[in-house]
Scaffold this active site. Sequence first.
Site, mmCIF file in Angstrom:
data_model
loop_
_atom_site.group_PDB
_atom_site.id
_atom_site.type_symbol
_atom_site.label_atom_id
_atom_site.label_comp_id
_atom_site.label_asym_id
_atom_site.label_seq_id
_atom_site.Cartn_x
_atom_site.Cartn_y
_atom_site.Cartn_z
ATOM 1 N N ASN A 287 -7.706 4.048 8.405
ATOM 2 C CA ASN A 287 -7.824 2.604 8.573
ATOM 3 C C ASN A 287 -7.476 1.680 7.419
ATOM 4 O O ASN A 287 -7.306 0.489 7.628
ATOM 5 C CB ASN A 287 -9.258 2.279 8.977
ATOM 6 C CG ASN A 287 -9.664 2.945 10.262
ATOM 7 O OD1 ASN A 287 -9.057 2.725 11.303
ATOM 8 N ND2 ASN A 287 -10.681 3.786 10.212
ATOM 9 N N TYR A 288 -7.437 2.185 6.224
ATOM 10 C CA TYR A 288 -7.238 1.285 5.093
ATOM 11 C C TYR A 288 -6.016 1.485 4.222
ATOM 12 O O TYR A 288 -5.648 0.588 3.474
ATOM 13 C CB TYR A 288 -8.474 1.341 4.194
ATOM 14 C CG TYR A 288 -9.679 0.709 4.830
ATOM 15 C CD1 TYR A 288 -9.794 -0.677 4.880
ATOM 16 C CD2 TYR A 288 -10.678 1.481 5.400
ATOM 17 C CE1 TYR A 288 -10.885 -1.267 5.471
ATOM 18 C CE2 TYR A 288 -11.775 0.899 6.005
ATOM 19 C CZ TYR A 288 -11.881 -0.473 6.044
ATOM 20 O OH TYR A 288 -12.953 -1.069 6.639
ATOM 21 N N LEU A 289 -5.458 2.655 4.255
ATOM 22 C CA LEU A 289 -4.333 2.900 3.365
ATOM 23 C C LEU A 289 -3.012 2.698 4.089
ATOM 24 O O LEU A 289 -2.718 3.370 5.067
ATOM 25 C CB LEU A 289 -4.434 4.327 2.814
ATOM 26 C CG LEU A 289 -5.747 4.612 2.069
ATOM 27 C CD1 LEU A 289 -5.816 6.067 1.632
ATOM 28 C CD2 LEU A 289 -5.871 3.692 0.852
#
Length: 888
Positions: A846-848
């Site tokens: 979800n974040y990278l």
Amino acid sequence: MAIEASTKPNIVSDFDDDDDDGPVVFKRSNTAAKQNQVNSEGKKPSSSTANGQNANTQKGKTTVPFSKASPMRSPPPSLKASSSSAKGSPAKSPVLTSKTPSPLDDRLKQSPQPNASSLDKKEDGSVSNGLENDDEDFEDHKPLSARLKGNNNNANRGPSAPKADTSPISRINVKSAFDDSDDEAPLSSRFPKSCGGTSGGKHSDPDEKKPLTSKLQQNGSTTLDKRQKSSFGSIKRPLDKVSSTGTSSAKKPKVSNTYTEMKVKQVSVKAEQKADDDDHIPIAQRMKKSISSDIKANSTKITKVTKVDSSSSKKINKKSKKIIKNSKYSKSTKMLPSSGDGQKKWTTLVHNGVIFPPPYTPHGVKMLYKGKTVDLTPEQEEVATMYAVMLETDYMQKPKFKENFWTDWRKLLGKNHVIQNLTDCDFKPIYDWHQQQKEIKKQMNSEEKKAVREEKMKQEEKYMWAIVDGVKEKVGNFRVEPPGLFRGRGEHPKMGKLKKRIRPSDITINIGEDAPIPECPIPGESWKEVKHDNTVTWLAFWNDPINPKEFKYVFLAASSSLKGQSDKEKYEKARKLKDYIESIRASYTKDFTSKDVSRRQIAVATYLIDKLALRAGNEKDDDEADTVGCCTLKVGNVECIPPNKLKFDFLGKDSIQYVNTVEVELPVYKAIGQFQTGKKQNDDLFDKLDTAKLNAHLKELMPGLTAKVFRTYNASITLDEMLSKETKEGDVAEKIVVYQTANKEVAIICNHQRSVSKSHGAQMTRLTEKIEELKGVLKDLKIDLDRARKGKPPLKDSDGKRKRNLTPEAIERKIAQTDVKIEKMERDMKTKEDLKTVALGTSKINYLDPRITVAWCKRHEVPIEKIFNKSLLAKFAWAMDVDPEFRF
DNA sequence: CAAAAGACTTGCACCGACAAAA
DNA sequence: TTTTGTCGGTGCAAGTCTTTTG
């Protein structure tokens, strides 16, 4: 350009695969991989990227092996890329030694004040991080981590110490990190280097890159509906890429360039069957056919695909091919839409609805009440079984769970039932029966298991796919949630309540106007409603039985183009923040001392969100677990520790504890103190603030900016910077360790935790024993060495047998080997301990920004498969053809 | 403008398949 | 072969944020 080259054959094959119907998942990849390899060898680079494939491909049923290490399909330019890459990562600075060079330094310079972050772990293992950072005030660009690094007090050093407080958090020390990394080495992998590298494309033109192939693949999957008139662009994923390195723009404005269109044949999808049919063979066949023809046509590779889009025609035209090189096409709708067009998310949407769990089958096992068996109706038994099955879970320790269960179950039993209280109930017989069933299932041989799996697959197949704008896409959660007892996290007030069975009359279907309405799978019943709303992406929804005001949606899978697009937009927005971050930080810093309390609160809250990656913190109802985020922090969640440290301790999302002591700028420290004065522990720290106000303010600073963008930004920028700084020459395994170290850093920043596995303690004990054993061996060897040097024979071994006479040199060698082994084991143990509460997956998913990873892999010749598993490759198909020089 | 609706993303646990170790 | 450990996939809860409503 050569680029295009995708060979048709490949294409075909790909399609076929797809056709396989879903199942085969990775064939493509295989193929792709192969292709790549080939390419690398010299063929053209077709990038068969995962892109296209994924979407459709997945399926998998069988496991097809998928490529092994296929290198990435690097874009043509790869070669250069690689080489360049090398340079790309300029810093090859030795990692270890230098402490984290950059970030810190920078910051340091910039800001005078250091912060330290330290993490604390909790004894129980829960992590807390206290990071102490030294950060400086702002390091604008620098990632948090960087800033954080400052001091690390905690180094993680103690390898063995299990509990060392080192906790995971120690992110800061670079060094330590590295140490860890070393440990990690696990991945041994070898890979084909060939691939990785990328090929040689020379230029980097982004555009040129391989897009084609990818497109093709994607297309493959598509099927068109005949009826649709709309154009079908069958292209699968829109990936529009950005022009070269991503200019960010891509997102919205999309222009689609050419579409690659495949030709899809259209299958007609007819009503019910459609999907199935298509899936099955049709598509493939179609595709093939068409393809084949195409192929013939061009002997060369084709790059483009064509498709017909016939507009109305259902027929196929074969192709019009377009060349695409770069283009990415976008799907018509998608791309455009986002930006501006209305909000249209799709033009045509065909799917088969959802599948329901089977009706309850009574088992007839009698539970006991006050020692006597009790007869229950099937409905009563069903709920009793739900409870019995949970006898060994932690929920049984929660009074709330039992109370809620009893309340709901009693409604089914009736006031005058024999069973008058839960305490006298004995569900053990049902529990035992259930365990037995599980055991039976486990005992089935592989043949039987396979048969069961196939049967299930057969029933579900038609629900697994949707056709969106002519492209076949995987559906995410097409299974309606079965009834059960609500398993809320933390101290959820509703845990244990009966989550009733969902029926067709609870479900609203959303589907294209021209598509056949899915047949209701339960005879005699019907859908609650059928809508045709193309401004939303859900295929169906029902109201959550536990909280009727909320909905449960059925969406497309993460590998779908629709999801991929919004994912890409998310990252582009975060990248955009990079251009604003400096002024935003300057702005909130200035407001730390604003006379306006509201303004000061916004400034401090923004600072915390930016620096600590806290979540926004929306208000919650009383019937939810009591957790907080930044805006909902309570006075008691923050403790001021003179001279300028703050200790945070609160339960965040999913009731995961966040503990962190961090040094902050003095104005922030003072402001927090002011916000706390005169309030009770349980009062809101930011009484003048809520997420709506905060986000409204952020939007004034940057269009579209919201609190969560900071998390994405800080996570991705941290990865990007760590990778570029720490990656050095070396083998793939070492590079992977660098990646994992960076990944871990991000996970710690975001406080992504996991529960410690039950066997963790035993595993550590076992490792310790092994190490001790080796140390014993080492000791004996040293004695033998001494004796050998004096011409004496070695000692007898534990069995009393005489050991072989060895030369002192041979013994020395053995000692060295044993030393190495012990060191490695100790490092592995430390890594394991460090990661026992850290979840790396969440940030990866979800974040990278996947483009950071893909570009890094291309630059350093690391096969992308070493970093992304099959589902991530599918999900990030849109990022596969990124320029190797891409930087977040 | 605040609350309610609505839509979509994020996050952890569990589970089964498979691999590695015993 | 059996046991243990890892990993990918699924399930679904729990957030965020936007839009609509009153």
